[in-house]
Design a protein around this motif. Structure first.
Motif, PDB file in Angstrom:
ATOM      1  N   PHE A   9      -5.534   5.840   1.034  1.00  0.00           N
ATOM      2  CA  PHE A   9      -4.710   4.679   0.702  1.00  0.00           C
ATOM      3  C   PHE A   9      -4.695   3.612   1.788  1.00  0.00           C
ATOM      4  O   PHE A   9      -4.141   2.530   1.579  1.00  0.00           O
ATOM      5  N   GLY A  10      -5.272   3.903   2.934  1.00  0.00           N
ATOM      6  CA  GLY A  10      -5.316   2.925   4.015  1.00  0.00           C
ATOM      7  C   GLY A  10      -3.974   2.661   4.645  1.00  0.00           C
ATOM      8  O   GLY A  10      -3.656   1.522   5.000  1.00  0.00           O
ATOM      9  N   VAL A  11      -3.160   3.724   4.771  1.00  0.00           N
ATOM     10  CA  VAL A  11      -1.840   3.591   5.384  1.00  0.00           C
ATOM     11  C   VAL A  11      -1.665   4.696   6.428  1.00  0.00           C
ATOM     12  O   VAL A  11      -2.439   5.656   6.478  1.00  0.00           O
ATOM     13  N   THR A  71      -5.037   4.669  -8.340  1.00  0.00           N
ATOM     14  CA  THR A  71      -4.716   3.695  -7.299  1.00  0.00           C
ATOM     15  C   THR A  71      -4.812   2.286  -7.862  1.00  0.00           C
ATOM     16  O   THR A  71      -5.809   1.919  -8.472  1.00  0.00           O
ATOM     17  N   GLN A  72      -3.728   1.507  -7.671  1.00  0.00           N
ATOM     18  CA  GLN A  72      -3.668   0.087  -8.058  1.00  0.00           C
ATOM     19  C   GLN A  72      -4.038  -0.114  -9.508  1.00  0.00           C
ATOM     20  O   GLN A  72      -4.866  -0.946  -9.852  1.00  0.00           O
ATOM     21  N   ASN A  75       2.145   1.789  -3.385  1.00  0.00           N
ATOM     22  CA  ASN A  75       1.041   2.163  -4.256  1.00  0.00           C
ATOM     23  C   ASN A  75       0.692   3.637  -4.084  1.00  0.00           C
ATOM     24  O   ASN A  75       0.369   4.332  -5.050  1.00  0.00           O
ATOM     25  N   ALA A  76       0.768   4.120  -2.841  1.00  0.00           N
ATOM     26  CA  ALA A  76       0.492   5.532  -2.584  1.00  0.00           C
ATOM     27  C   ALA A  76       1.483   6.415  -3.330  1.00  0.00           C
ATOM     28  O   ALA A  76       1.100   7.392  -3.999  1.00  0.00           O
ATOM     29  N   ARG A 125       0.809  -1.212   0.000  1.00  0.00           N
ATOM     30  CA  ARG A 125       0.000   0.000   0.000  1.00  0.00           C
ATOM     31  C   ARG A 125       0.846   1.269   0.000  1.00  0.00           C
ATOM     32  O   ARG A 125       0.506   2.252  -0.660  1.00  0.00           O
TER      33      ARG A 125
END
Length: 224
Positions: A35-37, A222-223, A6-7, A3
């Motif tokens: 981004f869930g980080v 994203t992704q 990816n960010a 992640r």
């Protein structure tokens, strides 16, 4: 892709495609949530982008997409021309079938984006062509420096440039590959010098475009 990586990749691609406009604020809390980080990982990604000249981090630690001045633009293109000449000189000496396959595949993607009128993707792919060229030198340090300056000049085009058909740039890439295939380093240097001069000339007027919220922009990158 992790992640955190990816960010970084999504932010870089969004900046390179001018989806995130120069001056756009990049709040750590909003990015971390998207981004869930953690904010720590977001801070590290922003620091990497700042090191590449794509993000400015102010005294208050707040981050924004960089807004290079015209003086900085001239300096960046001056350095880029010098690096690009050395890149093509080395690639001409070290030309291989694999190198031709890599560049030909990239040109095919550039042609598709140009034919579809996707200006932002076309600009990004054109910049990636030069990064791939640098990779073919076998010199990791030269590649790193060129990747940084290509990122900076792509951002400069976002600030000062105007949208235009990419078929001229595409034709210049094709001619450059032909010179490299022939092992003609002098011709390759002449062509790349003219090509970068043309890119610099396009960096003249600002194209404001429409605004969009941060999450909406990043969701497209994203992704991928």
């Amino acid at each position: 892709m992790p992640r955190a990586e990816n960010a970084y990749a999504a932010l870089r691609e969004a900046i390179m495609e001018n989806a995130l406009k120069p001056g756009t604020k990049l709040p750590e809390s909003d990015l971390g949530e998207h981004f869930g980080v953690s904010r720590t990982l977001i801070r590290a990604a922003l620091a990497r982008l700042a090191g590449e000249g794509l993000v400015d981090i102010g005294k208050t630690k707040s981050a924004t997409v960089a807004q290079p001045s015209r003086e900085e633009a001239l300096d960046a293109f001056e350095v880029r021309r010098a690096l690009e000449r050395e890149v093509v000189r080395l690639v001409a000496l070290r030309w291989s079938d694999e190198g031709e396959r890599i560049l030909s595949t990239q040109i095919d993607e550039e042609r598709l984006a140009a034919d579809e009128g996707d200006h932002k993707r076309s600009v990004r792919l054109g910049a990636e062509f030069h990064m791939l060229l640098a990779g073919l030198t076998g010199n990791a340090l030269l590649r790193r420096y060129l990747e940084e300056v290509v990122g900076r000049t792509t951002l400069i085009l976002a600030v000062y440039g105007q949208a235009h058909p990419q078929h001229d740039s595409l034709a210049e890439h094709v001619a450059l590959v032909e010179a490299l295939r022939a092992g003609d380093g002098d011709e390759a240097q002449r062509l790349v010098d003219g090509h970068i001069a043309a890119v610099e000339q396009r960096a003249l007027t600002q194209d404001a475009g429409e605004s969009e919220d941060l999450a909406g922009i990043l969701s497209r990158f994203t992704q991928r």
